[in-house]
Design a protein around this motif. Sequence first.
Motif, PDB file in Angstrom:
ATOM      1  N   PRO A   1       6.469   6.530  -1.416  1.00  0.00           N
ATOM      2  CA  PRO A   1       6.521   5.321  -2.031  1.00  0.00           C
ATOM      3  C   PRO A   1       5.732   3.969  -1.589  1.00  0.00           C
ATOM      4  O   PRO A   1       5.563   3.926  -0.316  1.00  0.00           O
ATOM      5  CB  PRO A   1       8.236   5.026  -2.028  1.00  0.00           C
ATOM      6  N   THR A   2       5.552   3.005  -2.478  1.00  0.00           N
ATOM      7  CA  THR A   2       5.062   1.709  -1.908  1.00  0.00           C
ATOM      8  C   THR A   2       6.137   0.810  -1.801  1.00  0.00           C
ATOM      9  O   THR A   2       7.368   1.234  -2.296  1.00  0.00           O
ATOM     10  CB  THR A   2       3.845   1.150  -2.958  1.00  0.00           C
TER      11      THR A   2
ATOM     12  N   GLU B   1      15.382   3.177   8.208  1.00  0.00           N
ATOM     13  CA  GLU B   1      14.703   2.511   7.076  1.00  0.00           C
ATOM     14  C   GLU B   1      13.617   3.368   6.369  1.00  0.00           C
ATOM     15  O   GLU B   1      13.495   3.718   5.035  1.00  0.00           O
ATOM     16  CB  GLU B   1      13.850   1.239   7.396  1.00  0.00           C
ATOM     17  N   MET B   2      12.897   4.197   6.983  1.00  0.00           N
ATOM     18  CA  MET B   2      11.830   5.301   6.598  1.00  0.00           C
ATOM     19  C   MET B   2      12.823   6.311   6.023  1.00  0.00           C
ATOM     20  O   MET B   2      12.374   7.047   4.828  1.00  0.00           O
ATOM     21  CB  MET B   2      10.765   5.480   7.587  1.00  0.00           C
ATOM     22  N   LYS B   3      13.672   6.715   6.556  1.00  0.00           N
ATOM     23  CA  LYS B   3      14.411   7.856   5.913  1.00  0.00           C
ATOM     24  C   LYS B   3      15.071   7.504   4.772  1.00  0.00           C
ATOM     25  O   LYS B   3      15.260   8.336   3.608  1.00  0.00           O
ATOM     26  CB  LYS B   3      15.432   8.391   7.011  1.00  0.00           C
ATOM     27  N   ARG B   4      15.481   6.271   4.730  1.00  0.00           N
ATOM     28  CA  ARG B   4      16.113   5.919   3.360  1.00  0.00           C
ATOM     29  C   ARG B   4      15.190   5.554   2.174  1.00  0.00           C
ATOM     30  O   ARG B   4      15.394   5.880   1.152  1.00  0.00           O
ATOM     31  CB  ARG B   4      16.852   4.620   3.670  1.00  0.00           C
ATOM     32  N   ARG B   5      14.042   5.355   2.486  1.00  0.00           N
ATOM     33  CA  ARG B   5      12.825   5.328   1.607  1.00  0.00           C
ATOM     34  C   ARG B   5      12.406   6.625   1.342  1.00  0.00           C
ATOM     35  O   ARG B   5      11.106   6.629   0.850  1.00  0.00           O
ATOM     36  CB  ARG B   5      11.812   4.462   2.154  1.00  0.00           C
TER      37      ARG B   5
ATOM     38  N   VAL C   1      -4.302   8.107   8.910  1.00  0.00           N
ATOM     39  CA  VAL C   1      -3.652   9.436   8.639  1.00  0.00           C
ATOM     40  C   VAL C   1      -2.326   9.255   7.888  1.00  0.00           C
ATOM     41  O   VAL C   1      -1.841  10.000   7.183  1.00  0.00           O
ATOM     42  CB  VAL C   1      -3.098  10.094  10.357  1.00  0.00           C
ATOM     43  N   ALA C   2      -1.469   8.073   8.165  1.00  0.00           N
ATOM     44  CA  ALA C   2      -0.503   7.686   7.483  1.00  0.00           C
ATOM     45  C   ALA C   2      -0.760   7.514   5.933  1.00  0.00           C
ATOM     46  O   ALA C   2       0.075   8.025   5.216  1.00  0.00           O
ATOM     47  CB  ALA C   2       0.195   6.458   7.944  1.00  0.00           C
ATOM     48  N   TYR C   3      -1.957   7.128   5.695  1.00  0.00           N
ATOM     49  CA  TYR C   3      -2.219   6.916   4.184  1.00  0.00           C
ATOM     50  C   TYR C   3      -2.634   8.113   3.504  1.00  0.00           C
ATOM     51  O   TYR C   3      -2.311   8.259   2.372  1.00  0.00           O
ATOM     52  CB  TYR C   3      -3.512   5.691   4.175  1.00  0.00           C
TER      53      TYR C   3
ATOM     54  N   VAL D   1       0.900  -1.270  -0.090  1.00  0.00           N
ATOM     55  CA  VAL D   1      -0.122  -0.035  -0.013  1.00  0.00           C
ATOM     56  C   VAL D   1       0.932   1.051   0.083  1.00  0.00           C
ATOM     57  O   VAL D   1       1.714   1.173   0.533  1.00  0.00           O
ATOM     58  CB  VAL D   1      -0.914   0.067   1.198  1.00  0.00           C
ATOM     59  N   ARG D   2       0.624   2.307  -0.739  1.00  0.00           N
ATOM     60  CA  ARG D   2       1.184   3.559  -0.592  1.00  0.00           C
ATOM     61  C   ARG D   2       1.400   4.092   0.647  1.00  0.00           C
ATOM     62  O   ARG D   2       0.500   4.178   1.491  1.00  0.00           O
ATOM     63  CB  ARG D   2       0.546   4.600  -1.400  1.00  0.00           C
ATOM     64  N   GLY D   3       2.429   4.346   1.051  1.00  0.00           N
ATOM     65  CA  GLY D   3       2.879   4.901   2.428  1.00  0.00           C
ATOM     66  C   GLY D   3       2.947   3.669   3.395  1.00  0.00           C
ATOM     67  O   GLY D   3       2.843   3.660   4.740  1.00  0.00           O
ATOM     68  N   GLY D   4       3.053   2.415   2.727  1.00  0.00           N
ATOM     69  CA  GLY D   4       3.053   1.075   3.725  1.00  0.00           C
ATOM     70  C   GLY D   4       3.917   0.897   4.648  1.00  0.00           C
ATOM     71  O   GLY D   4       3.718   0.162   5.646  1.00  0.00           O
ATOM     72  N   LEU D   5       5.201   1.706   4.570  1.00  0.00           N
ATOM     73  CA  LEU D   5       6.302   1.295   5.734  1.00  0.00           C
ATOM     74  C   LEU D   5       5.864   2.098   6.905  1.00  0.00           C
ATOM     75  O   LEU D   5       6.027   1.682   7.898  1.00  0.00           O
ATOM     76  CB  LEU D   5       7.666   1.815   5.189  1.00  0.00           C
TER      77      LEU D   5
END
Length: 426
Positions: A200-201, A126-130, A189-191, A90-94
């Motif tokens: 990204p997805t 990991e989120m920052k890397r993505r 909210v994240a979605y 899903v978009r914003g899945g992380l």
Amino acid sequence: MFMFSILVALVILVCINVPIAIALGLAAVLAIGVADGTGALVTVALDMYSGAKSFSLIAIPMFVLAGAIMNATGITRRLIAFVSAIIGFVRGGLAMVNVGVSLFFAEISGSAVADVAAMGSIIIPEMKRRSYPAPFAAAITSSSASLAIIIPPSIPMILYGVSSGVSIEQLFVAGVVPGLLGAAGLMGVAYYYALKYNWPTEEAFNLRQLRATFVEALPTFALPVIILGGIFGGFMTATEAAGIAVVAAILVGLWYREIDWRELKQAMLEGGMQTAVVMLLVATSVLMGSFLTTARVPQEIAAAILDITANQYLILLILNVFFLVIGFFLHSAAAIILVVPIIAPLIQQAGIDPVHFGLVVTLNLAIGQQTPPVASVLITACSIAKANIWEVTKWNLPLIAVLAFVLLISTYVPAIPMFLVEFFYR
């Protein structure tokens, strides 16, 4: 006038950075010595010891230790891989993975600080890397970690149960539905953010990968089944479940053969220090509580508020505002230990269910963990993300709004959180 002087002395000690537990103890000793004479101080040490030796309090270091073992044995990493395989496409899945894993980790540790420290060190980088903004990564990690004190087992709920004499198991059950509602709201909210900023997805949904990560994480799923199944099924108390959680976490860690002894040692030391702070708070609060009870301060406060209104909903509104304000300045443990014994007579006289009120208090303090200047959980997340606290707070406001909505629903539609309690226990 005398009580006001004691309160002023306590506030002054806190403002000059005397630890709250020490300030509380000094103020209590001063109050007892002036009111009852120095002879009454002979039993101070025994009173403090008696207050801190409650069997239920043993659950606190046990749950913290179980969380430390999870993080040192690769359990957390496997959970992230499994949840990512479910919703990562899903978009914003992380960001949603972040919430989902916090939901699971909360069922083991019961501590928001432990949750954000364990999860944040893995998922924020990991989120920052993505390409997720660092302030948002810190905000979603911090807010989702606060689910740890709503979803069972919860250390603040244990403290509330000990302070008020309420069933800890019933408090745990009451937290299930609000915790799930909070998780769903945070994911929503994240979605929204993901669509707005085109985040990204992850990889496309892959059934083979889902099966592989499920099999890899399968031993981990035994932990919440044992803990929550044992508590809700009436087979063990919360304290016994905490001990079983440690044993189960060790067995799962041995199964994976991936123990980071250095990380485990550090986590155990930090958990021990957190527990020592809580125990000292409990011990010194006994002194202050004993004095306040003798002086009939709780009864006078209850009478004053009941003179204003006897309406349960208005009383809950007043107490909600009160706890939200003190959440700005006090850690959850300190707030519960200081305030709950004082307002317990008011809750009893107003006819408010003490289990329901315990949930309301916990939700208020979960919000307090996200609001500066204290905001211990938020500050921990900011430190890991290397992000400015005020920038993080801007991203965090909609997430705090979700927690506030859950608070309002739980306060004024008590059937939503309490129907499980009614089903299992009443």
